[in-house]
Design a protein around this motif. Structure first.
Motif, PDB file in Angstrom:
ATOM      1  N   HIS A 158     -57.227  -2.792  11.912  1.00  0.00           N
ATOM      2  CA  HIS A 158     -57.362  -3.708  10.771  1.00  0.00           C
ATOM      3  C   HIS A 158     -56.650  -3.237   9.507  1.00  0.00           C
ATOM      4  N   LEU A 159     -55.832  -2.183   9.596  1.00  0.00           N
ATOM      5  CA  LEU A 159     -55.165  -1.667   8.394  1.00  0.00           C
ATOM      6  C   LEU A 159     -54.211  -2.696   7.796  1.00  0.00           C
ATOM      7  N   LYS A 160     -53.427  -3.347   8.635  1.00  0.00           N
ATOM      8  CA  LYS A 160     -52.464  -4.336   8.131  1.00  0.00           C
ATOM      9  C   LYS A 160     -53.204  -5.510   7.480  1.00  0.00           C
ATOM     10  N   GLU A 161     -54.256  -5.990   8.133  1.00  0.00           N
ATOM     11  CA  GLU A 161     -55.049  -7.091   7.583  1.00  0.00           C
ATOM     12  C   GLU A 161     -55.699  -6.681   6.260  1.00  0.00           C
ATOM     13  N   THR A 162     -56.213  -5.469   6.203  1.00  0.00           N
ATOM     14  CA  THR A 162     -56.824  -4.958   4.972  1.00  0.00           C
ATOM     15  C   THR A 162     -55.790  -4.888   3.859  1.00  0.00           C
ATOM     16  N   GLN A 163     -54.604  -4.397   4.174  1.00  0.00           N
ATOM     17  CA  GLN A 163     -53.547  -4.308   3.171  1.00  0.00           C
ATOM     18  C   GLN A 163     -53.159  -5.687   2.653  1.00  0.00           C
ATOM     19  N   ASN A 164     -53.158  -6.693   3.528  1.00  0.00           N
ATOM     20  CA  ASN A 164     -52.875  -8.062   3.090  1.00  0.00           C
ATOM     21  C   ASN A 164     -53.927  -8.550   2.101  1.00  0.00           C
ATOM     22  N   HIS A 165     -55.194  -8.252   2.370  1.00  0.00           N
ATOM     23  CA  HIS A 165     -56.270  -8.634   1.447  1.00  0.00           C
ATOM     24  C   HIS A 165     -56.106  -7.925   0.104  1.00  0.00           C
ATOM     25  N   ILE A 166     -55.814  -6.632   0.162  1.00  0.00           N
ATOM     26  CA  ILE A 166     -55.634  -5.857  -1.068  1.00  0.00           C
ATOM     27  C   ILE A 166     -54.479  -6.424  -1.888  1.00  0.00           C
ATOM     28  N   ASN A 167     -53.374  -6.758  -1.240  1.00  0.00           N
ATOM     29  CA  ASN A 167     -52.236  -7.342  -1.943  1.00  0.00           C
ATOM     30  C   ASN A 167     -52.617  -8.665  -2.599  1.00  0.00           C
ATOM     31  N   SER A 168     -53.404  -9.471  -1.892  1.00  0.00           N
ATOM     32  CA  SER A 168     -53.858 -10.752  -2.442  1.00  0.00           C
ATOM     33  C   SER A 168     -54.749 -10.533  -3.658  1.00  0.00           C
ATOM     34  N   PHE A 169     -55.693  -9.594  -3.552  1.00  0.00           N
ATOM     35  CA  PHE A 169     -56.602  -9.311  -4.675  1.00  0.00           C
ATOM     36  C   PHE A 169     -55.833  -8.792  -5.887  1.00  0.00           C
ATOM     37  N   SER A 170     -54.920  -7.846  -5.650  1.00  0.00           N
ATOM     38  CA  SER A 170     -54.204  -7.251  -6.776  1.00  0.00           C
ATOM     39  C   SER A 170     -53.243  -8.254  -7.424  1.00  0.00           C
ATOM     40  N   SER A 171     -52.711  -9.204  -6.649  1.00  0.00           N
ATOM     41  CA  SER A 171     -51.841 -10.223  -7.245  1.00  0.00           C
ATOM     42  C   SER A 171     -52.617 -11.146  -8.176  1.00  0.00           C
ATOM     43  N   LYS A 172     -53.938 -11.176  -8.016  1.00  0.00           N
ATOM     44  CA  LYS A 172     -54.808 -11.962  -8.905  1.00  0.00           C
ATOM     45  C   LYS A 172     -55.327 -11.122 -10.065  1.00  0.00           C
ATOM     46  N   GLY A 173     -54.825  -9.887 -10.167  1.00  0.00           N
ATOM     47  CA  GLY A 173     -55.239  -9.022 -11.267  1.00  0.00           C
ATOM     48  C   GLY A 173     -56.527  -8.266 -11.012  1.00  0.00           C
ATOM     49  N   LEU A 174     -57.009  -8.274  -9.779  1.00  0.00           N
ATOM     50  CA  LEU A 174     -58.256  -7.581  -9.448  1.00  0.00           C
ATOM     51  C   LEU A 174     -57.980  -6.122  -9.109  1.00  0.00           C
ATOM     52  N   ARG A 175     -58.876  -5.255  -9.534  1.00  0.00           N
ATOM     53  CA  ARG A 175     -58.766  -3.836  -9.215  1.00  0.00           C
ATOM     54  C   ARG A 175     -59.289  -3.621  -7.799  1.00  0.00           C
ATOM     55  N   THR A 176     -58.578  -2.855  -7.017  1.00  0.00           N
ATOM     56  CA  THR A 176     -58.992  -2.636  -5.635  1.00  0.00           C
ATOM     57  C   THR A 176     -59.132  -1.142  -5.339  1.00  0.00           C
ATOM     58  N   LEU A 177     -60.092  -0.838  -4.509  1.00  0.00           N
ATOM     59  CA  LEU A 177     -60.318   0.513  -4.016  1.00  0.00           C
ATOM     60  C   LEU A 177     -60.450   0.434  -2.509  1.00  0.00           C
ATOM     61  N   MET A 178     -60.227   1.555  -1.844  1.00  0.00           N
ATOM     62  CA  MET A 178     -60.428   1.629  -0.395  1.00  0.00           C
ATOM     63  C   MET A 178     -61.484   2.683  -0.103  1.00  0.00           C
ATOM     64  N   LEU A 179     -62.199   2.465   0.977  1.00  0.00           N
ATOM     65  CA  LEU A 179     -63.172   3.422   1.478  1.00  0.00           C
ATOM     66  C   LEU A 179     -62.731   3.806   2.879  1.00  0.00           C
ATOM     67  N   ALA A 180     -62.667   5.115   3.128  1.00  0.00           N
ATOM     68  CA  ALA A 180     -62.264   5.594   4.452  1.00  0.00           C
ATOM     69  C   ALA A 180     -63.285   6.621   4.927  1.00  0.00           C
TER      70      ALA A 180
END
Length: 120
Positions: free
Chosen positions: A61-83
């Protein structure tokens, strides 16, 4: 610490083994915890661009997660990841010896701790 697991409808007990502090250089913080079965897990939270580079590229799910992160950040949202990563008892013991030495060091303590953080 106790955490309620809603899906299992039970409390889970975790022992905090180490807290790896956030620094502006690392752009992440981590904890090592041990559950009631003795399993040791490293949990890391941090800047998505940094944490994603630390992951195995075949992580599900890394690629799918990265797509979500890109979408969130393009809306000006701050994103973090948990591993997370399961750590063997032997790996933890070996790392802990180095970590304890670094934490007690009177010279270059911050650098030594940073090196230990990177090891795990």
């Amino acid at each position: 610490m106790l955490i309620y697991n809603r899906s299992e409808d039970r409390m889970r007990r975790f022992l905090l083994l180490a807290h790896l502090e956030f620094t502006s250089d690392r752009k992440r913080m981590s904890v090592l915890v041990q559950d009631e079965t003795g399993a040791i897990t490293l949990l890391t939270k941090g800047a998505d661009n940094l944490v994603s580079k630390l992951l195995n590229p075949t992580t599900p799910h890394l690629k799918e997660t990265q797509n979500h992160i890109n979408s969130f950040s393009s809306k000006g949202l701050r994103t973090l990841m948990l591993a997370k990563r399961v750590i063997s008892a032997e790996e933890y013991r070996s790392w802990r010896i180095q970590y304890d030495r670094a934490a007690c060091s009177l010279h270059d303590r911050e650098k030594l701790l940073s090196n230990c953080y990177d090891l795990i």
